[in-house]
Design an enzyme around this catalytic site. Structure first.
Site, mmCIF file in Angstrom:
data_model
loop_
_atom_site.group_PDB
_atom_site.id
_atom_site.type_symbol
_atom_site.label_atom_id
_atom_site.label_comp_id
_atom_site.label_asym_id
_atom_site.label_seq_id
_atom_site.Cartn_x
_atom_site.Cartn_y
_atom_site.Cartn_z
ATOM 1 N N GLY A 1 19.501 -62.882 -58.753
ATOM 2 C CA GLY A 1 21.152 -63.099 -58.784
ATOM 3 C C GLY A 1 21.271 -64.129 -59.725
ATOM 4 N N GLU A 2 22.237 -64.850 -59.559
ATOM 5 C CA GLU A 2 22.583 -66.187 -60.547
ATOM 6 C C GLU A 2 21.995 -67.392 -59.702
ATOM 7 O OE1 GLU A 2 23.351 -65.952 -63.308
ATOM 8 O OE2 GLU A 2 23.407 -68.004 -63.434
ATOM 9 N N SER A 3 21.140 -68.150 -60.154
ATOM 10 C CA SER A 3 20.688 -69.089 -59.468
ATOM 11 C C SER A 3 21.698 -70.169 -59.219
ATOM 12 C CB SER A 3 19.264 -69.824 -60.296
ATOM 13 O OG SER A 3 19.472 -70.071 -61.568
ATOM 14 N N CYS B 1 13.030 -63.849 -59.297
ATOM 15 C CA CYS B 1 13.913 -64.345 -60.440
ATOM 16 C C CYS B 1 14.690 -65.542 -60.127
ATOM 17 C CB CYS B 1 14.558 -62.906 -60.848
ATOM 18 S SG CYS B 1 15.134 -63.033 -62.635
ATOM 19 N N ARG C 1 14.805 -70.493 -68.177
ATOM 20 C CA ARG C 1 15.682 -69.383 -67.520
ATOM 21 C C ARG C 1 16.047 -68.471 -68.782
ATOM 22 N NH1 ARG C 1 20.989 -71.848 -65.242
ATOM 23 N NH2 ARG C 1 21.274 -69.414 -64.947
ATOM 24 N N ILE D 1 15.020 -58.762 -65.310
ATOM 25 C CA ILE D 1 16.372 -58.689 -65.716
ATOM 26 C C ILE D 1 16.977 -60.182 -65.990
ATOM 27 C CG2 ILE D 1 18.912 -58.279 -64.679
ATOM 28 C CD1 ILE D 1 17.386 -56.239 -62.704
ATOM 29 N N ARG D 2 17.387 -60.452 -67.080
ATOM 30 C CA ARG D 2 17.691 -61.645 -67.792
ATOM 31 C C ARG D 2 16.665 -62.730 -66.946
ATOM 32 N NH1 ARG D 2 21.780 -63.489 -70.292
ATOM 33 N NH2 ARG D 2 22.334 -64.967 -68.478
ATOM 34 N N HIS E 1 11.001 -58.342 -60.485
ATOM 35 C CA HIS E 1 11.707 -57.513 -59.266
ATOM 36 C C HIS E 1 10.923 -56.548 -58.820
ATOM 37 C CE1 HIS E 1 15.722 -59.729 -59.521
ATOM 38 N NE2 HIS E 1 15.453 -59.611 -60.998
ATOM 39 N N GLU F 1 11.229 -55.334 -56.035
ATOM 40 C CA GLU F 1 12.019 -54.448 -54.930
ATOM 41 C C GLU F 1 13.032 -53.528 -55.552
ATOM 42 O OE1 GLU F 1 12.619 -57.653 -56.133
ATOM 43 O OE2 GLU F 1 14.741 -57.781 -56.682
HETATM 44 N N1 GLN Z 1 19.373 -65.225 -65.296
HETATM 45 C C1 GLN Z 1 19.451 -65.531 -63.830
HETATM 46 C C2 GLN Z 1 19.573 -67.034 -63.585
HETATM 47 O O1 GLN Z 1 19.323 -67.745 -64.324
HETATM 48 C C3 GLN Z 1 18.251 -64.908 -63.093
HETATM 49 C C4 GLN Z 1 18.306 -63.220 -63.126
HETATM 50 C C5 GLN Z 1 17.888 -62.602 -62.113
HETATM 51 O O2 GLN Z 1 17.825 -62.994 -60.853
HETATM 52 N N2 GLN Z 1 17.675 -61.381 -62.287
HETATM 53 O O3 GLN Z 1 19.685 -67.331 -62.270
#
Ligand code: GLN
Length: 189
Positions: A46-48, A78, A104, A132-133, A168, A170
């Site tokens: 997600g977005e940390s 992630c 990151r 993913i990113r 990921h 999952e």
């Molecule tokens: N870029 C996100 C972060 O810095 C991590 C991306 C992800 O969990 N797929 O939190």
């Protein structure tokens, strides 16, 4: 077994599906009381920074940190890996439980999201890895074991009861990585 999945933001549903398809119970973790009687916990992608804010708002940050410190088997994917790191390049850390230094969004712009196949230690075949990113691990300290690399970058690690991946598992149909985590949960029982 009851496996918790931190469900404040991000990709928690996919982890819950994999846990259930292996015949275990997936518990959505949103409050401190959800943390009781778990055999393991997953911190999803997600977005940390958002997840960290929500951990503070819900009062989960400290109780979660204590559970993991006291040996609860934990798997961070992630953003989950970022939350677990003691050192995040140029930023303040969050749960700060793993002796890793994280960069990151580290795979660069064009390849901000990609899929590849690679082998991961303790999994007896090549598996699909979805990034993913994604972050990567710039440095490991202490007793951290490197479980896998992609493009020469460290993308999977283990330190005692905690495993973390930049990718990921999952988001694929392959349950091998989840089986590996469930095995870890059993061995710490
Ligand atoms: N870029 C996100 C972060 O810095 C991590 C991306 C992800 O969990 N797929 O939190």
């Amino acid at each position: 077994m009851k496996i918790g999945v931190l469900s404040l933001q991000g990709g928690f549903a996919e982890h819950m599906r994999q846990i259930e398809s292996l015949g275990h119970e997936a518990i959505a973790i949103r409050n401190q009381c959800d943390l009781e009687d778990l055999s393991g916990i997953i911190l999803p992608g997600g977005e940390s920074t958002t997840i960290a804010k929500l951990l503070k708002v819900t009062g989960l940050m400290e109780p979660l940190k204590n559970k993991i410190k006291n040996g609860l088997p934990t798997f961070g994917t992630c953003a989950g890996m970022i939350l677990l790191a003691k050192d995040i390049d140029g930023e303040l850390s969050h749960l700060a439980l793993m002796n890793i230094k994280i960069k990151r969004n580290a795979f660069g712009r064009q390849s901000a999201s990609f899929r590849t196949f690679s082998t991961i230690k303790y999994i007896d075949k090549s598996i699909e890895l979805v990034f993913i990113r994604a972050p990567y691990v710039e440095e490991v300290m202490g007793d951290v074991e490197i479980l896998g690399k992609v493009e020469d970058k460290i993308v999977a690690v283990r330190e005692g009861n905690i495993i973390a991946t930049a990718f990921h598992p999952e988001l694929t149909e392959d349950l091998s990585f989840m089986k590996y985590f469930i095995k870890l949960c059993t061995s710490f029982k």
